[in-house]
Design a protein around this motif. Structure first.
Motif, PDB file in Angstrom:
ATOM      1  N   ARG A  87       5.218 -88.012  -3.410  1.00 24.18           N
ATOM      2  CA  ARG A  87       4.012 -87.173  -3.380  1.00 24.18           C
ATOM      3  C   ARG A  87       4.129 -86.087  -2.319  1.00 24.18           C
ATOM      4  NH1 ARG A  87      -0.377 -92.017  -3.955  1.00 24.18           N
ATOM      5  NH2 ARG A  87      -0.201 -92.255  -6.210  1.00 24.18           N
ATOM      6  N   ASN A  88       4.638 -86.471  -1.156  1.00 29.54           N
ATOM      7  CA  ASN A  88       4.812 -85.482  -0.094  1.00 29.54           C
ATOM      8  C   ASN A  88       5.790 -84.397  -0.515  1.00 29.54           C
ATOM      9  OD1 ASN A  88       3.010 -86.747   1.615  1.00 29.54           O
ATOM     10  ND2 ASN A  88       4.602 -87.977   2.617  1.00 29.54           N
ATOM     11  N   GLU A  89       6.897 -84.774  -1.139  1.00 32.03           N
ATOM     12  CA  GLU A  89       7.866 -83.795  -1.605  1.00 32.03           C
ATOM     13  C   GLU A  89       7.251 -82.891  -2.658  1.00 32.03           C
ATOM     14  OE1 GLU A  89      11.264 -85.988  -2.937  1.00 32.03           O
ATOM     15  OE2 GLU A  89      11.853 -86.584  -0.901  1.00 32.03           O
ATOM     16  N   TRP A  90       6.440 -83.448  -3.523  1.00 31.70           N
ATOM     17  CA  TRP A  90       5.800 -82.656  -4.574  1.00 31.70           C
ATOM     18  C   TRP A  90       4.820 -81.647  -3.962  1.00 31.70           C
ATOM     19  CZ3 TRP A  90       6.411 -81.630  -9.560  1.00 31.70           C
ATOM     20  CH2 TRP A  90       5.351 -81.018 -10.247  1.00 31.70           C
ATOM     21  N   ASN A  91       4.036 -82.117  -3.015  1.00 29.56           N
ATOM     22  CA  ASN A  91       3.046 -81.241  -2.381  1.00 29.56           C
ATOM     23  C   ASN A  91       3.686 -80.168  -1.503  1.00 29.56           C
ATOM     24  OD1 ASN A  91       0.871 -82.554  -3.572  1.00 29.56           O
ATOM     25  ND2 ASN A  91       0.703 -84.020  -1.900  1.00 29.56           N
ATOM     26  N   ASN A  92       4.869 -80.424  -0.941  1.00 34.33           N
ATOM     27  CA  ASN A  92       5.521 -79.497  -0.032  1.00 34.33           C
ATOM     28  C   ASN A  92       6.601 -78.647  -0.710  1.00 34.33           C
ATOM     29  OD1 ASN A  92       3.970 -80.472   2.094  1.00 34.33           O
ATOM     30  ND2 ASN A  92       5.474 -82.056   2.603  1.00 34.33           N
ATOM     31  N   ARG A  93       6.703 -78.709  -1.986  1.00 29.88           N
ATOM     32  CA  ARG A  93       7.749 -77.958  -2.694  1.00 29.88           C
ATOM     33  C   ARG A  93       7.445 -76.469  -2.647  1.00 29.88           C
ATOM     34  NH1 ARG A  93       4.036 -79.168  -6.395  1.00 29.88           N
ATOM     35  NH2 ARG A  93       3.714 -77.802  -8.156  1.00 29.88           N
ATOM     36  N   SER A  94       8.490 -75.682  -2.706  1.00 31.10           N
ATOM     37  CA  SER A  94       8.306 -74.225  -2.748  1.00 31.10           C
ATOM     38  C   SER A  94       8.914 -73.715  -4.046  1.00 31.10           C
ATOM     39  CB  SER A  94       8.973 -73.561  -1.544  1.00 31.10           C
ATOM     40  OG  SER A  94      10.350 -73.851  -1.547  1.00 31.10           O
ATOM     41  N   ILE A  95       8.109 -73.014  -4.767  1.00 35.05           N
ATOM     42  CA  ILE A  95       8.551 -72.497  -6.074  1.00 35.05           C
ATOM     43  C   ILE A  95       8.776 -71.020  -5.976  1.00 35.05           C
ATOM     44  CG2 ILE A  95       7.925 -72.189  -8.472  1.00 35.05           C
ATOM     45  CD1 ILE A  95       6.353 -74.765  -8.324  1.00 35.05           C
TER      46      ILE A  95
END
Length: 71
Positions: free
Chosen positions: A63-71
């Motif tokens: 969840r943390n990785e998903w929320n902190n991803r940069s697109i």
């Protein structure tokens, strides 16, 4: 043809219904009706606590990785 709900208060009455079913006079639709069990109760204790902790850590990390991803 009609469908009715019957409460059976005696084992002999249930046997009688089964006999009538054998004679093709009626059909017993639900022989055992059990109340629905909550999923939390059904699966409580099925996963060892160490595995559950690892799984929870993995979900939190994902969840943390998903929320902190940069697109």
């Amino acid at each position: 043809m009609k469908t009715v709900l019957v409460q059976i208060n005696n084992d002999k009455a249930y046997k009688l219904l089964e006999d009538l079913e054998d004679l093709n006079i009626l059909k017993v639709l639900n022989k055992n009706v059990q109340p629905k069990q909550k999923l939390s109760e059904k699966y409580a204790g099925k996963l060892p606590s160490d595995v559950a902790d690892e799984l929870q850590d993995y979900v939190t990390q994902s969840r943390n990785e998903w929320n902190n991803r940069s697109i």
